[in-house]
Scaffold this motif. Structure first.
Motif, PDB file in Angstrom:
ATOM      1  N   UNK A  93       0.788  -1.232   0.000  1.00 55.06           N
ATOM      2  CA  UNK A  93       0.000   0.000   0.000  1.00 55.06           C
ATOM      3  C   UNK A  93       0.820   1.283   0.000  1.00 55.06           C
ATOM      4  N   UNK A  94       1.977   1.260   0.638  1.00 52.36           N
ATOM      5  CA  UNK A  94       2.713   2.506   0.806  1.00 52.36           C
ATOM      6  C   UNK A  94       3.680   2.786  -0.335  1.00 52.36           C
ATOM      7  N   UNK A  95       3.688   1.922  -1.333  1.00 50.61           N
ATOM      8  CA  UNK A  95       4.590   2.141  -2.463  1.00 50.61           C
ATOM      9  C   UNK A  95       3.812   2.647  -3.668  1.00 50.61           C
ATOM     10  N   UNK A  96       4.521   3.313  -4.576  1.00 52.44           N
ATOM     11  CA  UNK A  96       3.863   3.827  -5.765  1.00 52.44           C
ATOM     12  C   UNK A  96       3.683   2.708  -6.792  1.00 52.44           C
ATOM     13  N   UNK A  99       6.882   0.861  -8.271  1.00 53.76           N
ATOM     14  CA  UNK A  99       7.505   0.030  -7.244  1.00 53.76           C
ATOM     15  C   UNK A  99       6.722  -1.251  -7.041  1.00 53.76           C
ATOM     16  N   UNK A 120      15.019   3.832 -11.454  1.00 49.42           N
ATOM     17  CA  UNK A 120      13.639   4.283 -11.247  1.00 49.42           C
ATOM     18  C   UNK A 120      12.979   4.703 -12.550  1.00 49.42           C
ATOM     19  N   UNK A 124       9.617   3.244 -14.206  1.00 48.38           N
ATOM     20  CA  UNK A 124       8.442   4.098 -14.408  1.00 48.38           C
ATOM     21  C   UNK A 124       7.944   3.971 -15.845  1.00 48.38           C
ATOM     22  N   UNK A 127       6.355   0.647 -16.406  1.00 46.60           N
ATOM     23  CA  UNK A 127       5.066   0.588 -15.717  1.00 46.60           C
ATOM     24  C   UNK A 127       3.994   1.286 -16.548  1.00 46.60           C
ATOM     25  N   UNK A 128       4.350   2.437 -17.084  1.00 49.57           N
ATOM     26  CA  UNK A 128       3.428   3.179 -17.957  1.00 49.57           C
ATOM     27  C   UNK A 128       2.964   2.294 -19.106  1.00 49.57           C
ATOM     28  N   UNK A 138      -5.197   6.325 -14.278  1.00 46.96           N
ATOM     29  CA  UNK A 138      -4.591   6.663 -12.985  1.00 46.96           C
ATOM     30  C   UNK A 138      -3.986   8.057 -13.129  1.00 46.96           C
ATOM     31  N   UNK A 139      -4.447   9.007 -12.320  1.00 42.79           N
ATOM     32  CA  UNK A 139      -3.959  10.381 -12.506  1.00 42.79           C
ATOM     33  C   UNK A 139      -2.469  10.522 -12.252  1.00 42.79           C
ATOM     34  N   UNK A 140      -1.949   9.809 -11.275  1.00 40.73           N
ATOM     35  CA  UNK A 140      -0.529   9.963 -10.961  1.00 40.73           C
ATOM     36  C   UNK A 140       0.029   8.634 -10.473  1.00 40.73           C
ATOM     37  N   UNK A 141       0.804   7.989 -11.330  1.00 40.55           N
ATOM     38  CA  UNK A 141       1.286   6.658 -10.949  1.00 40.55           C
ATOM     39  C   UNK A 141       2.378   6.730  -9.886  1.00 40.55           C
ATOM     40  N   UNK A 142       2.840   7.946  -9.563  1.00 42.16           N
ATOM     41  CA  UNK A 142       3.827   8.054  -8.500  1.00 42.16           C
ATOM     42  C   UNK A 142       3.159   8.187  -7.132  1.00 42.16           C
ATOM     43  N   UNK A 146      -2.197   3.000  -1.794  1.00 41.28           N
ATOM     44  CA  UNK A 146      -3.209   3.146  -0.744  1.00 41.28           C
ATOM     45  C   UNK A 146      -4.377   4.029  -1.183  1.00 41.28           C
TER      46      UNK A 146
ATOM     47  N   UNK B   6       3.030  11.708 -15.468  1.00 45.51           N
ATOM     48  CA  UNK B   6       2.823  10.789 -14.345  1.00 45.51           C
ATOM     49  C   UNK B   6       1.499  10.065 -14.475  1.00 45.51           C
ATOM     50  N   UNK B   7       0.560  10.685 -15.212  1.00 42.06           N
ATOM     51  CA  UNK B   7      -0.789  10.144 -15.282  1.00 42.06           C
ATOM     52  C   UNK B   7      -0.929   9.177 -16.433  1.00 42.06           C
ATOM     53  N   UNK B   8      -2.027   8.432 -16.415  1.00 48.44           N
ATOM     54  CA  UNK B   8      -2.229   7.453 -17.452  1.00 48.44           C
ATOM     55  C   UNK B   8      -3.720   7.383 -17.753  1.00 48.44           C
ATOM     56  N   UNK B  11      -6.206  10.969 -17.652  1.00 49.86           N
ATOM     57  CA  UNK B  11      -6.377  11.773 -16.448  1.00 49.86           C
ATOM     58  C   UNK B  11      -5.103  12.553 -16.208  1.00 49.86           C
ATOM     59  N   UNK B  13      -3.029  15.424 -13.665  1.00 44.71           N
ATOM     60  CA  UNK B  13      -3.081  15.976 -12.319  1.00 44.71           C
ATOM     61  C   UNK B  13      -2.158  17.171 -12.284  1.00 44.71           C
ATOM     62  N   UNK B 226      13.751   0.024  -0.810  1.00 41.56           N
ATOM     63  CA  UNK B 226      12.434  -0.318  -1.355  1.00 41.56           C
ATOM     64  C   UNK B 226      11.838  -1.494  -0.605  1.00 41.56           C
ATOM     65  N   UNK B 233       4.919  -2.348   4.764  1.00 39.90           N
ATOM     66  CA  UNK B 233       3.630  -1.973   4.206  1.00 39.90           C
ATOM     67  C   UNK B 233       2.695  -3.174   4.115  1.00 39.90           C
ATOM     68  N   UNK B 300       6.117   0.914   7.046  1.00 39.33           N
ATOM     69  CA  UNK B 300       5.832   1.321   5.672  1.00 39.33           C
ATOM     70  C   UNK B 300       5.978   2.798   5.373  1.00 39.33           C
TER      71      UNK B 300
END
Ligand SMILES: Nc1ncnc2c1ncn2[C@@H]1O[C@H](COP(=O)(O)OP(=O)(O)OP(=O)(O)O)[C@@H](O)[C@H]1O
Ligand SMILES: [Mg+2]
Lengths: 256, 356
Positions: A93-96, A99, A120, A124, A127-128, A138-142, A146, B6-8, B11, B13, B226, B233, B300
């Motif tokens: 939950x606490x990771x982006x 990650x 990183x 990234x 992941x995209x 997803x507005x911000x994958x970073x 959570x 950053x968004x996908x 969307x 932000x 990490x 977490x 976490x």
């Protein structure tokens, strides 16, 4: 090399007195897509946990890619080539998002053992790309996982299997929390797998989806396999009858 | 536009409206507390907390006070760096203070000079062949002490599944016992010149800053960092993802032990002596620094930067109470309040997050 990618013989799992899975004989040929259906508590996820090394079966054999395996951990199953989307998703939950996608197999810039420097940016970007295939928004994958919606989380978990090469993909209710569009996208991912000849086990309660996507339907009931149906030879009502126990497959008569 | 990427899925932000990092809140609290002491000082004792009020020295700030604050927190701060990593993985380490005690004793025994003012060293532990050793010897011995204690902690926690609280509580008692047993309760003094330089002047602060930067980079840029966050977490998920959770825990507690040992070296060098009671309660101070700095006891979440700011807050509050000429007893009580308060604040943050 056989044309079976996965075979289980008499696979059994008891949790104390709970017989969650009994004598499951299951097989999957290369390139084949199979759905596992059954009511809640029928033992579908239990079956998945046995063949992915999350739990140790009480009995039975697992033959994957022609070799008998006793996976000691999910890592071993994954290294053998089984990629799984678990029903519980298994996200931190606490990771982006990147990650989470690369959890346990991070891209590395310098290898310094446990202190290896992460790449990183590469993670990234990958992941995209993987997420684009799921069509999720997803507005911000970073952001940390959570704060994300159930569907977004599910897409992250799916993208995690899609991002890596594998010999077998298992998805346990991958579209349970998804909206109409995202469901369509995930179904497209599954079709892509089919075209690429990658075998798949799909657990789903969605009859339409199952009939759209797979070649064969295996029905679980009270921890036993009660039917093994080619899509062409069956119908929705038929499958429901097996799920509810109104009918039992001829070769399974003795079992249920 | 680098940031919109950053968004996908269409969307977007606004990066300017990104939620601000929690460290900024800690920084704000630090500033606020300093201002509070400044105001209280001017009101009640007619002196400035932060600024120089003496005419004979030509500096803006009260540098002496600032130095004392930083020096005070530097040594416990070194411990807090390790404790931060432990807490982020969802654990706790209660043994650091006792590891400081036993390490200081053992290390100092290997750092003694043979003759003091022409007489044999009155506090000698070993014979003369074990005296006047090069500084590397006590350093290695000290580090080995901490590594060993941390390794035992880690092995207990990872492989016997004893809760970290219990395992490190056991180590806390055992290591303190070892510290007392080592010289039958006698202090050990008269270190070599080179050993004494380790803790001289502002060197402890330099050591702390170097270690803080190093571990900040490790926690943010490496696989190790990490995995710390991943385990704290969601431990089952970390396991399923193929992280060697048990091995990682051993490593984390071993590093924490090594950092406690380093703190012991610096402290004994600074004090030019080692006593069995050294480092009592340091574990709680270190945990407090981390928690004040936003490290969540649930695991976490948190960062080295946060802990450094937490350490400064801790130092400012202690020094502020001295400055206000409040009794030492109050200081202890206030420390207690800070520790509990920080944990309450952490839980309050959790519930707020849960609802949000
Ligand atoms: N760890 C466990 N300990 C005891 N019983 C368990 C455990 N895990 C599963 N069970 C039981 O095993 C049975 C099968 O559970 P399983 O999760 O495989 O069902 P499922 O077919 O996946 O259901 P669903 O469609 O709701 O996901 C259930 O009766 C469940 O309560
Ligand atoms: Mg299930």
């Amino acid at each position: 090399m056989t044309d079976l990618i996965l075979e289980t013989r008499g696979l059994t799992k008891h949790y104390g007195g709970v017989h969650a899975l009994t004598g499951a004989d299951f097989s999957l040929t290369r390139g084949e897509h199979v759905a596992i259906m059954g009511d809640n508590g029928a033992g579908k996820s239990t079956f998945v946990r046995q063949i992915t090394g999350v739990e140790k079966p009480t009995g039975g054999q697992i033959i994957f890619d022609g070799v008998e395996h006793t996976f000691q951990s999910p890592i071993e199953a994954r290294e053998a080539g089984i990629e799984t989307v678990f029903q519980t998703l298994a996200l931190a939950d606490d990771l982006d998002v990147p990650s989470n996608l690369f959890l346990g197999r991070e891209k590395i810039r310098f290898n310094l053992g446990p202190f290896s420097i992460l790449d990183k940016r590469a993670m990234k970007e990958a992941a995209m790309a993987a997420l684009l295939k799921t069509g999720v928004k997803i507005p911000n994958i970073m952001n940390t996982i959570r704060n994300m919606s159930g569907g977004q989380r599910q897409c992250v978990a799916i993208a995690r299997t899609a991002a890596f090469k594998s010999k077998l993909v298992i998805m346990d209710e991958p579209t349970a929390a998804l909206g109409v569009q995202e469901t369509a996208q995930v179904e497209n991912i599954i079709r892509t797998l089919k075209e690429a000849g990658e075998p798949l086990i799909l657990i789903s309660h969605n009859m339409r989806q199952v009939f759209d996507l797979v070649d064969r339907i295996v029905v679980f009931r009270r921890g036993r396999i009660v039917a093994n149906l080619r899509k062409e030879d069956t119908s929705g009502e038929d499958v429901v009858a097996y799920i509810t126990g109104a009918k039992t497959g001829t070769e399974y008569q003795g079992a249920a | 536009m680098a940031n919109t990427s950053h968004g996908i899925g269409g969307l977007t932000f606004d990066p300017k409206k990104r939620t601000r990092p929690p460290e900024l809140n800690v920084l704000a609290a630090l500033v606020l507390i300093i201002v509070a002491f400044e105001v209280l000082g001017r009101l009640f004792i007619g002196d400035s907390f932060l600024f120089n009020t003496r005419d004979n020295v030509d500096t803006l700030f009260n540098e002496q006070r600032l130095q004392i604050i930083i020096l005070q927190v530097a040594i416990v701060g070194i411990i807090a760096l390790g404790v931060t990593q432990v807490i982020i993985t969802g654990g706790i380490d209660l043994s650091s203070g006792s590891i400081v005690g036993v390490t200081a004793m053992v290390t100092m025994s290997f750092a003694q000079v043979a003759t003091v003012n022409g007489n044999p060293n009155p506090k000698a532990i070993f014979g003369p062949e074990w005296m006047d050793l090069p500084v590397i010897v006590p350093l290695v011995v000290g580090l080995a002490c901490g590594l060993f204690a941390g390794l035992v902690n880690g092995l207990l926690i990872a492989y016997t599944k004893i809760p970290p609280f219990i395992a490190t509580l056991g180590m806390m008692v055992a290591a303190r016992g070892a510290a007392k047993w080592w010289s039958k309760g006698n202090p050990i003094s008269f270190p070599t010149e080179s050993y004494a330089t380790i803790g001289k002047g502002m060197t402890p602060v330099v050591i702390f800053i170097v270690l803080a930067v190093l571990f900040h980079l490790i926690m943010t840029q490496t696989k190790y960092g990490k995995h710390c966050y991943a385990i704290g977490s969601n431990e089952p998920a970390a396991r399923m993802s193929g992280i060697n959770v048990d091995g990682h825990k051993v490593l984390v507690y071993t590093i924490a032990g090594a950092l406690a040992a380093l703190a012991a070296v610096v402290l004994s060098s600074k004090n030019l002596t080692a006593q069995a009671g050294m480092g009592v309660m340091y574990e709680l101070d270190a945990i407090a620094m981390a928690v004040i700095g936003g490290v969540s006891l649930q695991g976490g979440r948190g960062s080295i930067i946060g802990t450094c700011l937490g350490a400064l807050i801790f130092g400012v509050i202690i020094s502020g109470f001295t400055f206000l000429k409040l009794d030492a007893y109050y200081q202890e009580m206030v420390k207690g309040v800070i520790i509990v308060g920080a944990v309450v604040l952490d839980q309050w943050r959790q519930t707020k997050r849960g609802r949000g």
